[in-house]
Write a protein that holds these residues in place. Structure first.
Motif, PDB file in Angstrom:
ATOM      1  N   TRP A  31       0.811  -1.219   0.000  1.00 53.31           N
ATOM      2  CA  TRP A  31       0.000   0.000   0.000  1.00 53.31           C
ATOM      3  C   TRP A  31       0.837   1.259   0.000  1.00 53.31           C
ATOM      4  CZ3 TRP A  31       1.077   3.009   4.151  1.00 53.31           C
ATOM      5  CH2 TRP A  31       1.643   2.384   5.257  1.00 53.31           C
ATOM      6  N   TRP A  32       2.051   1.192   0.462  1.00 58.29           N
ATOM      7  CA  TRP A  32       2.924   2.343   0.632  1.00 58.29           C
ATOM      8  C   TRP A  32       3.806   2.604  -0.585  1.00 58.29           C
ATOM      9  CZ3 TRP A  32       7.351  -0.164  -0.165  1.00 58.29           C
ATOM     10  CH2 TRP A  32       7.388  -1.518   0.175  1.00 58.29           C
ATOM     11  N   ALA A  33       3.840   1.673  -1.549  1.00 57.39           N
ATOM     12  CA  ALA A  33       4.798   1.750  -2.664  1.00 57.39           C
ATOM     13  C   ALA A  33       4.454   2.877  -3.633  1.00 57.39           C
ATOM     14  CB  ALA A  33       4.848   0.416  -3.402  1.00 57.39           C
ATOM     15  N   SER A  34       5.486   3.594  -4.055  1.00 60.39           N
ATOM     16  CA  SER A  34       5.352   4.668  -5.043  1.00 60.39           C
ATOM     17  C   SER A  34       5.774   4.162  -6.409  1.00 60.39           C
ATOM     18  CB  SER A  34       6.250   5.858  -4.676  1.00 60.39           C
ATOM     19  OG  SER A  34       5.808   6.457  -3.494  1.00 60.39           O
ATOM     20  N   PRO A  35       5.103   4.615  -7.459  1.00 52.54           N
ATOM     21  CA  PRO A  35       5.542   4.227  -8.807  1.00 52.54           C
ATOM     22  C   PRO A  35       6.852   4.926  -9.158  1.00 52.54           C
ATOM     23  CG  PRO A  35       3.763   5.821  -8.936  1.00 52.54           C
ATOM     24  CD  PRO A  35       3.937   5.489  -7.487  1.00 52.54           C
ATOM     25  N   ARG A  36       7.562   4.359 -10.092  1.00 56.82           N
ATOM     26  CA  ARG A  36       8.816   4.967 -10.544  1.00 56.82           C
ATOM     27  C   ARG A  36       8.482   6.220 -11.350  1.00 56.82           C
ATOM     28  NH1 ARG A  36      12.992   4.643 -14.605  1.00 56.82           N
ATOM     29  NH2 ARG A  36      15.004   4.307 -13.590  1.00 56.82           N
ATOM     30  N   PRO A  37       9.153   7.344 -11.074  1.00 60.57           N
ATOM     31  CA  PRO A  37       8.924   8.547 -11.879  1.00 60.57           C
ATOM     32  C   PRO A  37       9.302   8.298 -13.340  1.00 60.57           C
ATOM     33  CG  PRO A  37      10.172   9.072  -9.887  1.00 60.57           C
ATOM     34  CD  PRO A  37      10.106   7.580  -9.989  1.00 60.57           C
ATOM     35  N   THR A  38       8.689   9.041 -14.223  1.00 59.55           N
ATOM     36  CA  THR A  38       9.024   8.926 -15.650  1.00 59.55           C
ATOM     37  C   THR A  38      10.418   9.496 -15.894  1.00 59.55           C
ATOM     38  OG1 THR A  38       8.127  11.104 -16.168  1.00 59.55           O
ATOM     39  CG2 THR A  38       6.582   9.221 -16.272  1.00 59.55           C
ATOM     40  N   ASP A  39      10.980   9.194 -17.055  1.00 65.69           N
ATOM     41  CA  ASP A  39      12.299   9.750 -17.400  1.00 65.69           C
ATOM     42  C   ASP A  39      12.254  11.276 -17.371  1.00 65.69           C
ATOM     43  OD1 ASP A  39      13.453   7.273 -17.647  1.00 65.69           O
ATOM     44  OD2 ASP A  39      13.186   7.166 -19.825  1.00 65.69           O
ATOM     45  N   TYR A  40      11.147  11.858 -17.838  1.00 65.52           N
ATOM     46  CA  TYR A  40      11.003  13.308 -17.818  1.00 65.52           C
ATOM     47  C   TYR A  40      11.019  13.830 -16.381  1.00 65.52           C
ATOM     48  CZ  TYR A  40       9.092  17.968 -18.398  1.00 65.52           C
ATOM     49  OH  TYR A  40       8.915  19.328 -18.355  1.00 65.52           O
ATOM     50  N   GLU A  41      10.371  13.103 -15.457  1.00 68.94           N
ATOM     51  CA  GLU A  41      10.332  13.528 -14.056  1.00 68.94           C
ATOM     52  C   GLU A  41      11.671  13.332 -13.348  1.00 68.94           C
ATOM     53  OE1 GLU A  41       5.755  12.723 -12.664  1.00 68.94           O
ATOM     54  OE2 GLU A  41       7.014  10.970 -13.042  1.00 68.94           O
ATOM     55  N   MET A  42      12.620  12.639 -14.014  1.00 66.78           N
ATOM     56  CA  MET A  42      13.956  12.438 -13.412  1.00 66.78           C
ATOM     57  C   MET A  42      15.047  13.180 -14.177  1.00 66.78           C
ATOM     58  SD  MET A  42      13.959   8.440 -12.213  1.00 66.78           S
ATOM     59  CE  MET A  42      13.866   7.741 -13.844  1.00 66.78           C
ATOM     60  N   LYS A  43      14.658  13.922 -15.211  1.00 65.55           N
ATOM     61  CA  LYS A  43      15.627  14.575 -16.088  1.00 65.55           C
ATOM     62  C   LYS A  43      16.542  15.551 -15.349  1.00 65.55           C
ATOM     63  CE  LYS A  43      15.791  16.285 -20.740  1.00 65.55           C
ATOM     64  NZ  LYS A  43      15.022  16.459 -21.949  1.00 65.55           N
ATOM     65  N   CYS A  44      16.047  16.248 -14.354  1.00 63.12           N
ATOM     66  CA  CYS A  44      16.845  17.252 -13.645  1.00 63.12           C
ATOM     67  C   CYS A  44      17.740  16.649 -12.563  1.00 63.12           C
ATOM     68  CB  CYS A  44      15.931  18.302 -13.011  1.00 63.12           C
ATOM     69  SG  CYS A  44      15.051  17.716 -11.541  1.00 63.12           S
ATOM     70  N   LEU A  45      17.548  15.355 -12.244  1.00 66.07           N
ATOM     71  CA  LEU A  45      18.295  14.762 -11.126  1.00 66.07           C
ATOM     72  C   LEU A  45      19.764  14.562 -11.481  1.00 66.07           C
ATOM     73  CD1 LEU A  45      15.745  12.075  -9.887  1.00 66.07           C
ATOM     74  CD2 LEU A  45      16.052  14.429  -9.067  1.00 66.07           C
ATOM     75  N   MET A  46      20.630  14.887 -10.530  1.00 69.17           N
ATOM     76  CA  MET A  46      22.065  14.704 -10.676  1.00 69.17           C
ATOM     77  C   MET A  46      22.389  13.209 -10.579  1.00 69.17           C
ATOM     78  SD  MET A  46      24.983  15.946  -7.963  1.00 69.17           S
ATOM     79  CE  MET A  46      24.396  14.894  -6.673  1.00 69.17           C
ATOM     80  N   LYS A  47      23.293  12.722 -11.408  1.00 67.08           N
ATOM     81  CA  LYS A  47      23.744  11.329 -11.318  1.00 67.08           C
ATOM     82  C   LYS A  47      24.817  11.254 -10.233  1.00 67.08           C
ATOM     83  CE  LYS A  47      22.728  10.090 -16.070  1.00 67.08           C
ATOM     84  NZ  LYS A  47      23.275   9.599 -17.337  1.00 67.08           N
ATOM     85  N   HIS A  48      24.492  10.561  -9.148  1.00 69.73           N
ATOM     86  CA  HIS A  48      25.428  10.454  -8.030  1.00 69.73           C
ATOM     87  C   HIS A  48      26.308   9.234  -8.258  1.00 69.73           C
ATOM     88  CE1 HIS A  48      27.097  10.410  -4.037  1.00 69.73           C
ATOM     89  NE2 HIS A  48      26.510  11.580  -3.804  1.00 69.73           N
ATOM     90  N   ASP A 103      13.934   1.250  -6.422  1.00 63.32           N
ATOM     91  CA  ASP A 103      13.523  -0.146  -6.623  1.00 63.32           C
ATOM     92  C   ASP A 103      13.929  -1.030  -5.444  1.00 63.32           C
ATOM     93  OD1 ASP A 103      12.173  -2.055  -8.320  1.00 63.32           O
ATOM     94  OD2 ASP A 103      14.138  -2.935  -8.750  1.00 63.32           O
ATOM     95  N   VAL A 104      15.065  -0.732  -4.836  1.00 65.22           N
ATOM     96  CA  VAL A 104      15.513  -1.515  -3.678  1.00 65.22           C
ATOM     97  C   VAL A 104      14.485  -1.417  -2.560  1.00 65.22           C
ATOM     98  CG1 VAL A 104      17.266  -1.646  -1.844  1.00 65.22           C
ATOM     99  CG2 VAL A 104      17.981  -1.359  -4.230  1.00 65.22           C
ATOM    100  N   LEU A 105      13.988  -0.205  -2.285  1.00 63.42           N
ATOM    101  CA  LEU A 105      13.046  -0.032  -1.180  1.00 63.42           C
ATOM    102  C   LEU A 105      11.627  -0.468  -1.535  1.00 63.42           C
ATOM    103  CD1 LEU A 105      14.249   3.356   0.327  1.00 63.42           C
ATOM    104  CD2 LEU A 105      14.745   1.034   1.109  1.00 63.42           C
ATOM    105  N   MET A 106      11.203  -0.247  -2.777  1.00 65.69           N
ATOM    106  CA  MET A 106       9.816  -0.563  -3.140  1.00 65.69           C
ATOM    107  C   MET A 106       9.586  -2.062  -3.301  1.00 65.69           C
ATOM    108  SD  MET A 106       8.352   2.363  -3.078  1.00 65.69           S
ATOM    109  CE  MET A 106       9.550   2.927  -1.896  1.00 65.69           C
ATOM    110  N   ARG A 107      10.604  -2.811  -3.730  1.00 69.59           N
ATOM    111  CA  ARG A 107      10.400  -4.243  -3.985  1.00 69.59           C
ATOM    112  C   ARG A 107      11.300  -5.156  -3.159  1.00 69.59           C
ATOM    113  NH1 ARG A 107      10.787  -6.676  -8.721  1.00 69.59           N
ATOM    114  NH2 ARG A 107      12.714  -5.634  -9.296  1.00 69.59           N
ATOM    115  N   GLY A 108      12.148  -4.589  -2.311  1.00 68.05           N
ATOM    116  CA  GLY A 108      13.125  -5.416  -1.605  1.00 68.05           C
ATOM    117  C   GLY A 108      12.690  -6.009  -0.277  1.00 68.05           C
TER     118      GLY A 108
END
Length: 185
Positions: A31-48, A103-108
């Motif tokens: 019930w608590w799981a969030s869907p993965r954001p779209t590529d567009y919704e992740m476009k601004c994120l810095m690659k760590h 994905d680790v937290l939502m399905r692990g």
């Protein structure tokens, strides 16, 4: 009131209607799981490059996606996943990380680790208007803890069950009229 065999009978109410037993609720175990954001919704994120799990800062976590050399961990996606901030507490059992790949937290839970601790309060990194979303106050509530509407009673058949049926005239012959009403008896 009524008479039987020339004597008054005590007044009685009909039995209340019985409701069918409620069906057990069917809840999604995730019930608590969030869907993965779209590529567009992740476009601004810095690659760590060291991955989400090393991040200890809220703003860094909420502005990043995992770019570590680990593509998968125990069958769960790591590289490319948006980071998840666990509100400054450990995200899951078996790790002291405050930030983890989505994905680790939502399905692990139950597969790669025992317990996801932050399921009620975590926040997923994503963009809004080409900028990372700021920290939000999030509190998810398990469906079985949410208040439910009371059961609905079935509609009355002829009249309400608590109102006695009016007796027939022939069954009232033994009763004594009371000029000031029944409440004066």
């Amino acid at each position: 009131a009524q008479c039987r065999d020339g004597s008054p009978l005590p007044g009685m109410l009909a039995a209340p209607p019985t409701l069918p037993p409620p069906l057990p609720p069917q809840y999604n175990p995730h019930w608590w799981a969030s869907p993965r954001p779209t590529d567009y919704e992740m476009k601004c994120l810095m690659k760590h490059r060291y991955g989400c799990a090393v991040v200890k800062d809220q703003l860094t976590c909420l502005g990043s996606r995992d770019d570590s050399t680990t593509a998968y961990w125990k069958g769960l996606r790591v590289r490319g996943e948006p980071c998840v901030w666990c509100k400054g507490s450990m995200c899951r059992s078996g790790s002291a990380s405050l930030c983890e790949p989505l994905d680790v937290l939502m399905r692990g839970e139950g597969e790669a680790f025992h317990t996801f601790y932050a399921r009620e309060t975590y926040q997923v990194a994503m963009c809004n208007n080409s900028k990372p979303l700021p920290p939000l106050l999030i509190h998810r509530v398990a469906p079985w803890l949410k208040p439910h509407a009371p059961p609905t009673l079935p509609p009355p058949k002829e009249s309400a069950w608590w109102i006695p049926q009016k007796p027939k005239e022939q069954s009232l012959g033994c009763l004594t009229p009371q000029p000031r009403g029944c409440s004066s008896i």
